[in-house]
Scaffold this motif. Structure first.
Motif, mmCIF file in Angstrom:
data_model
loop_
_atom_site.group_PDB
_atom_site.id
_atom_site.type_symbol
_atom_site.label_atom_id
_atom_site.label_comp_id
_atom_site.label_asym_id
_atom_site.label_seq_id
_atom_site.Cartn_x
_atom_site.Cartn_y
_atom_site.Cartn_z
ATOM 1 N N GLN A 16 0.828 -1.211 0.000
ATOM 2 C CA GLN A 16 0.000 0.000 0.000
ATOM 3 C C GLN A 16 0.859 1.256 0.000
ATOM 4 O OE1 GLN A 16 -2.398 -1.040 3.436
ATOM 5 N NE2 GLN A 16 -4.223 -1.158 2.165
ATOM 6 N N GLN A 17 2.007 1.212 0.661
ATOM 7 C CA GLN A 17 2.863 2.393 0.717
ATOM 8 C C GLN A 17 3.584 2.651 -0.597
ATOM 9 O OE1 GLN A 17 3.655 5.030 2.515
ATOM 10 N NE2 GLN A 17 1.941 4.577 3.848
ATOM 11 N N THR A 18 3.687 1.653 -1.462
ATOM 12 C CA THR A 18 4.312 1.857 -2.768
ATOM 13 C C THR A 18 3.269 2.121 -3.845
ATOM 14 O OG1 THR A 18 4.311 -0.534 -3.172
ATOM 15 C CG2 THR A 18 6.311 0.417 -2.207
ATOM 16 N N THR A 19 2.010 2.174 -3.437
ATOM 17 C CA THR A 19 0.914 2.458 -4.363
ATOM 18 C C THR A 19 0.665 3.962 -4.418
ATOM 19 O OG1 THR A 19 -0.157 0.342 -3.887
ATOM 20 C CG2 THR A 19 -1.535 2.066 -4.843
ATOM 21 N N LYS A 20 0.445 4.461 -5.608
ATOM 22 C CA LYS A 20 0.159 5.889 -5.770
ATOM 23 C C LYS A 20 -1.336 6.123 -5.624
ATOM 24 C CE LYS A 20 0.916 9.774 -8.907
ATOM 25 N NZ LYS A 20 1.591 10.218 -10.137
ATOM 26 N N PHE A 21 -1.704 6.966 -4.660
ATOM 27 C CA PHE A 21 -3.110 7.292 -4.444
ATOM 28 C C PHE A 21 -3.495 8.478 -5.325
ATOM 29 C CE2 PHE A 21 -1.864 5.766 -0.034
ATOM 30 C CZ PHE A 21 -2.326 4.474 -0.245
ATOM 31 N N THR A 22 -4.545 8.316 -6.094
ATOM 32 C CA THR A 22 -4.992 9.387 -6.993
ATOM 33 C C THR A 22 -6.365 9.935 -6.610
ATOM 34 O OG1 THR A 22 -5.898 7.721 -8.515
ATOM 35 C CG2 THR A 22 -3.650 8.485 -8.924
ATOM 36 N N SER A 23 -6.931 9.409 -5.537
ATOM 37 C CA SER A 23 -8.221 9.878 -5.038
ATOM 38 C C SER A 23 -8.251 9.663 -3.528
ATOM 39 C CB SER A 23 -9.377 9.109 -5.694
ATOM 40 O OG SER A 23 -10.596 9.341 -5.002
ATOM 41 N N ALA A 24 -8.948 10.544 -2.826
ATOM 42 C CA ALA A 24 -9.063 10.407 -1.374
ATOM 43 C C ALA A 24 -9.702 9.075 -1.001
ATOM 44 C CB ALA A 24 -9.896 11.559 -0.816
ATOM 45 N N LEU A 25 -10.571 8.562 -1.871
ATOM 46 C CA LEU A 25 -11.262 7.305 -1.587
ATOM 47 C C LEU A 25 -10.330 6.095 -1.715
ATOM 48 C CD1 LEU A 25 -14.645 7.993 -3.435
ATOM 49 C CD2 LEU A 25 -14.116 8.297 -1.006
ATOM 50 N N TRP A 69 3.058 1.817 -14.436
ATOM 51 C CA TRP A 69 1.719 1.350 -14.090
ATOM 52 C C TRP A 69 0.972 2.226 -13.102
ATOM 53 C CZ3 TRP A 69 1.531 0.595 -8.961
ATOM 54 C CH2 TRP A 69 2.646 0.091 -8.281
ATOM 55 N N GLN A 70 1.649 3.244 -12.570
ATOM 56 C CA GLN A 70 0.959 4.119 -11.630
ATOM 57 C C GLN A 70 0.005 5.049 -12.380
ATOM 58 O OE1 GLN A 70 4.107 5.953 -9.419
ATOM 59 N NE2 GLN A 70 4.131 4.371 -7.856
ATOM 60 N N SER A 71 -1.225 5.138 -11.879
ATOM 61 C CA SER A 71 -2.241 5.975 -12.527
ATOM 62 C C SER A 71 -2.030 7.449 -12.192
ATOM 63 C CB SER A 71 -3.633 5.532 -12.071
ATOM 64 O OG SER A 71 -3.733 5.575 -10.658
ATOM 65 N N LYS A 72 -2.715 8.294 -12.944
ATOM 66 C CA LYS A 72 -2.586 9.737 -12.745
ATOM 67 C C LYS A 72 -3.815 10.278 -12.018
ATOM 68 C CE LYS A 72 0.242 10.434 -16.873
ATOM 69 N NZ LYS A 72 0.369 11.161 -18.161
ATOM 70 N N GLY A 73 -3.601 11.337 -11.271
ATOM 71 C CA GLY A 73 -4.691 11.962 -10.531
ATOM 72 C C GLY A 73 -4.138 12.755 -9.365
ATOM 73 N N LEU A 74 -4.873 13.774 -8.930
ATOM 74 C CA LEU A 74 -4.421 14.647 -7.852
ATOM 75 C C LEU A 74 -5.332 14.517 -6.638
ATOM 76 C CD1 LEU A 74 -3.631 17.861 -9.924
ATOM 77 C CD2 LEU A 74 -2.042 16.052 -9.230
ATOM 78 N N LEU A 75 -4.730 14.599 -5.460
ATOM 79 C CA LEU A 75 -5.479 14.580 -4.208
ATOM 80 C C LEU A 75 -5.811 16.011 -3.809
ATOM 81 C CD1 LEU A 75 -3.295 12.029 -2.186
ATOM 82 C CD2 LEU A 75 -5.402 11.552 -3.453
#
Length: 209
Positions: A16-25, A69-75
């Motif tokens: 989970q820590q190496t995963t890029k979060f692109t949404s608060a959800l 493979w990391q998706s794009k998006g802003l928090l």
């Protein structure tokens, strides 16, 4: 920085820590409840908050693969406990640089926004909490910290910190507190309030009885 990684690993899986979060959800509930600190790259400063690109932990050998493979998006990151004045927005735009790295500690999640303490580095060993600095400069007001239980120890600990920062600005008449007439209007309004007068009379009655 050497102590941060074990704490993060304890809170969650390394995956989970190496995963890029692109949404608060996307952010696991335990990250929010345990007030995990994440880092990100600032993209935009808006009236709704800071738009930040989450930068996860990088594994040197896998960095190039991760990027593919990391998706794009802003928090959307909000300064928890702070209501920005227009001058506060201008100050942020002046102080923060495009693509600047920041740290944001999760306090709560309200729909698609994250309520956070936002930290920026000001030198090698110095970091500044933007929430407090905004209030210390008189560029905003203290409000309740959304998403954090109001009966929790952490809530009142942080709320006191923010109030102290605001009080320093008020005492020095900085920013929005620089107009003496503003204090006088507030003071007169409070002193003439019928509810306050009634409470004063009730307290006097209690003391005399």
């Amino acid at each position: 920085a050497g102590h941060a990684l074990p704490h993060i690993l304890h809170c969650s899986s390394f995956h989970q820590q190496t995963t890029k979060f692109t949404s608060a959800l996307d952010i696991p509930v335990e990250f929010v409840t345990k007030n995990v600190k994440l880092r990100g790259k600032l993209h935009h400063i808006t009236e709704k908050g800071l738009e930040v690109e989450h930068i996860p932990i990088s594994i040197p050998l896998l960095t190039s693969i991760q990027r593919k493979w990391q998706s794009k998006g802003l928090l959307l990151v909000r300064l928890a406990g702070v209501e920005l004045a227009p001058s506060g927005m201008a100050w942020l735009q002046q102080e923060l640089k495009p693509k600047q790295m920041i740290w944001f500690q999760l306090l709560g999640r309200e729909e698609l926004a994250l309520e956070c303490l936002v930290l920026v580095n000001k030198g090698r060993f110095l970091s500044v909490c933007l929430n407090e600095e905004i209030l210390r400069q008189g560029l905003g007001r203290t409000v309740s910290i959304e998403g954090l239980p109001h009966d929790s120890h952490l809530y009142w600990k942080l709320h006191r910190r923010l109030l102290r920062a605001e009080f320093k600005a008020l005492k020095k008449h900085k920013g929005i507190w620089q107009e003496e007439s503003y204090y006088e209007r507030i003071r007169d309004r409070i002193s003439s309030n019928k509810v306050v007068q009634t409470l004063k009379q009730f307290v006097s009655w209690l003391r005399s009885s």
